[in-house]
Scaffold this active site. Sequence first.
Site, short mmCIF file in Angstrom:
data_model
loop_
_atom_site.label_atom_id
_atom_site.label_comp_id
_atom_site.label_asym_id
_atom_site.label_seq_id
_atom_site.Cartn_x
_atom_site.Cartn_y
_atom_site.Cartn_z
N TRP A 58 64.50 80.30 43.09
CA TRP A 58 64.62 78.99 43.16
C TRP A 58 63.95 78.40 41.79
O TRP A 58 62.80 78.89 41.53
CB TRP A 58 63.64 78.02 44.11
CG TRP A 58 63.92 76.55 43.81
CD1 TRP A 58 62.77 76.04 43.49
CD2 TRP A 58 64.80 75.83 44.25
NE1 TRP A 58 63.03 74.57 43.23
CE2 TRP A 58 64.32 74.38 43.86
CE3 TRP A 58 66.07 75.91 44.66
CZ2 TRP A 58 65.19 73.18 43.77
CZ3 TRP A 58 66.95 74.64 44.66
CH2 TRP A 58 66.40 73.37 44.59
N MET A 59 64.62 77.47 41.10
CA MET A 59 63.94 76.71 40.02
C MET A 59 64.51 75.33 39.99
O MET A 59 65.76 74.90 40.19
CB MET A 59 64.38 77.24 38.59
CG MET A 59 63.96 76.76 37.41
SD MET A 59 64.69 77.19 35.67
CE MET A 59 66.22 76.28 35.93
N ASN A 60 63.47 74.42 39.69
CA ASN A 60 63.82 73.00 39.36
C ASN A 60 63.11 72.44 38.26
O ASN A 60 63.23 72.97 37.06
CB ASN A 60 63.65 72.16 40.68
CG ASN A 60 62.14 72.08 41.21
OD1 ASN A 60 61.73 73.02 41.68
ND2 ASN A 60 61.57 70.84 41.03
N ASP A 61 62.39 71.37 38.25
CA ASP A 61 62.04 70.67 36.88
C ASP A 61 61.41 71.73 35.90
O ASP A 61 60.52 72.41 36.03
CB ASP A 61 60.85 69.63 37.25
CG ASP A 61 61.07 68.77 38.27
OD1 ASP A 61 62.32 68.68 38.80
OD2 ASP A 61 60.38 67.99 38.60
N GLN A 106 59.24 74.65 37.50
CA GLN A 106 58.99 74.73 38.94
C GLN A 106 59.94 75.81 39.73
O GLN A 106 61.13 76.08 39.48
CB GLN A 106 59.49 73.48 39.45
CG GLN A 106 58.52 72.24 39.36
CD GLN A 106 57.28 72.39 39.99
OE1 GLN A 106 57.11 71.78 41.00
NE2 GLN A 106 56.18 72.70 39.43
N SER A 165 54.88 69.47 39.07
CA SER A 165 55.20 69.39 37.48
C SER A 165 54.19 68.82 36.67
O SER A 165 53.15 68.21 37.23
CB SER A 165 56.47 68.48 37.39
OG SER A 165 57.64 68.96 38.04
N ARG A 201 51.81 61.70 40.40
CA ARG A 201 52.52 63.21 39.99
C ARG A 201 53.06 63.06 38.88
O ARG A 201 53.19 62.12 37.99
CB ARG A 201 53.10 63.98 41.01
CG ARG A 201 54.53 63.16 41.21
CD ARG A 201 55.37 63.89 42.15
NE ARG A 201 56.62 63.39 42.62
CZ ARG A 201 56.83 63.01 43.91
NH1 ARG A 201 55.59 62.81 44.59
NH2 ARG A 201 58.10 62.31 44.25
N GLU A 220 59.57 59.67 38.82
CA GLU A 220 59.15 60.94 38.41
C GLU A 220 59.00 61.38 37.09
O GLU A 220 60.07 60.58 36.30
CB GLU A 220 59.77 61.99 39.49
CG GLU A 220 59.91 62.00 40.76
CD GLU A 220 60.56 62.90 41.66
OE1 GLU A 220 59.94 63.78 42.30
OE2 GLU A 220 61.60 63.26 41.42
#
Length: 481
Positions: free
Chosen positions: A24-27, A43, A86, A152, A204
């Site tokens: 998995w990868m996000n931001d 992330q 993040s 955050r 965010e």
Amino acid sequence: MSKTEVGFNEQHRLQYHFSPKEMWMNDPNGMVYYDGEYHLFFQHTPHTSTPDFPNMHWGHAISTDMVHWKELPPAIAPDEHGAIFSGSAVVDYNNTAGLQSGKDKTLISIFTYSPANGVQNQGMAYSNDRGRTWVKYENNPVLQNQGIADFRDPKVFWYERDQKWFMTLAVKDHVELYSSPDLKFWTKESEFGQSIGAHGGIWECPDLFSLSDGNGAEKWVMLVSINPGGPNGGSATQYFIGDFDGHKFTAEHSDIRWLDNGPDNYAGVTWSNVKRRKLLLGWMSNWEYSQIVPTNKWRGAMTVPRELELVKIDGQTYVASMPVSELNTLHESKGLKAGLALNSSVDLAETYDIQPSKFDLSFTIENKPFELKLSNDDGEYLLVGYDLGNREFYIDRRRAGKTSFSDAFGRRNTAKRISNDGNIEIRLLVDVSSIELFTDDGEVVMTSLFFPNSDFTHLELSTESKTTLKGFEINEMKSIW
């Protein structure tokens, strides 16, 4: 290591965008340029292809050109303070934190600790070996939560005029600004956003930076991502243009403006320590369906890197974005013409021997409707075009392949044109399962994923009447793997 060995030949795998080898990868996080290298942290959950939030790490990749990437082992792992959410990274040129221990300048990351109890705090880590290894600061956290939910995503920058650091922090439905002389001790300066902008979801990943308006005047830009509440559903990134006085940011407009009107560009932030350019990268997905898209070994990819600038339209200033010029090194020229006469339609793939699963297309057309149809022999197709009557650009992926995994995915997404008249300038990047549309030098941008069951083999361009495309250029794109 070959493409087959690392799995980058899988169905739907992007060939010139960054995606992790697996899981998995996000931001995008901690994006910083130092000693000839662009660092991309992100992330990452190293053991699952869906987000395991208590086990969130910072993944890490480096590049000398923002195009060819080398993935390194995860850089920052969870500890007793919580998972690593993040944040950002900077070069501490003046050793304000007092952590430099060698000839290399210290890279410092500021990130969100997210513990099991949900009370998020901001932590710090540092590297004295060009970002290869990271040490957690012994007195973490450096900014403690005062009991606020959703506290955050710190983005830090050096403010030269006052010789101190500033941090933008997302706090539920607004942004808070903090200052510090040394990255260790932070003082709240101001708040922004409670009564302006889109508020359909949580705010965010804020980012505050200055840009020249082309006439030498400086303006400040605030990016804020929001989930949900985007213009085409789910997550998206809005922006504000205004002024920063060393204490607070003030917007000069009240209308809602989106950095990308497509469904699949989120949490984009800029690289720090890049001179004379403002470069951005976003996560190419949407929280409405990101965890269930039909990729198995990995989930998540980044947009192409984009350069931001300010443009003036009818007396108003907007943020425009275009692909970085470094992407042109991937061009494999197949068809180049100063102008292309178009009677009604043409299959560009057949005419120029282009594989339409990955290409870069540019042209200028009169202010009239047009449509591009990418299709395969399975009867699947993706439509991209301009509706003159409604003054809307559109990307229609309802029949572009797999959509049943989410009711939110199979949609026709639209974006209003900003310019009132004149020729329409188009730049279109397609990469196996993604499309990025840049119009009128980046005034309106749309990014979208799609998942055909087999690669598209046809690329038909059509108009309602005879026209000539100016500045026509089409290039197949090389794979970076």
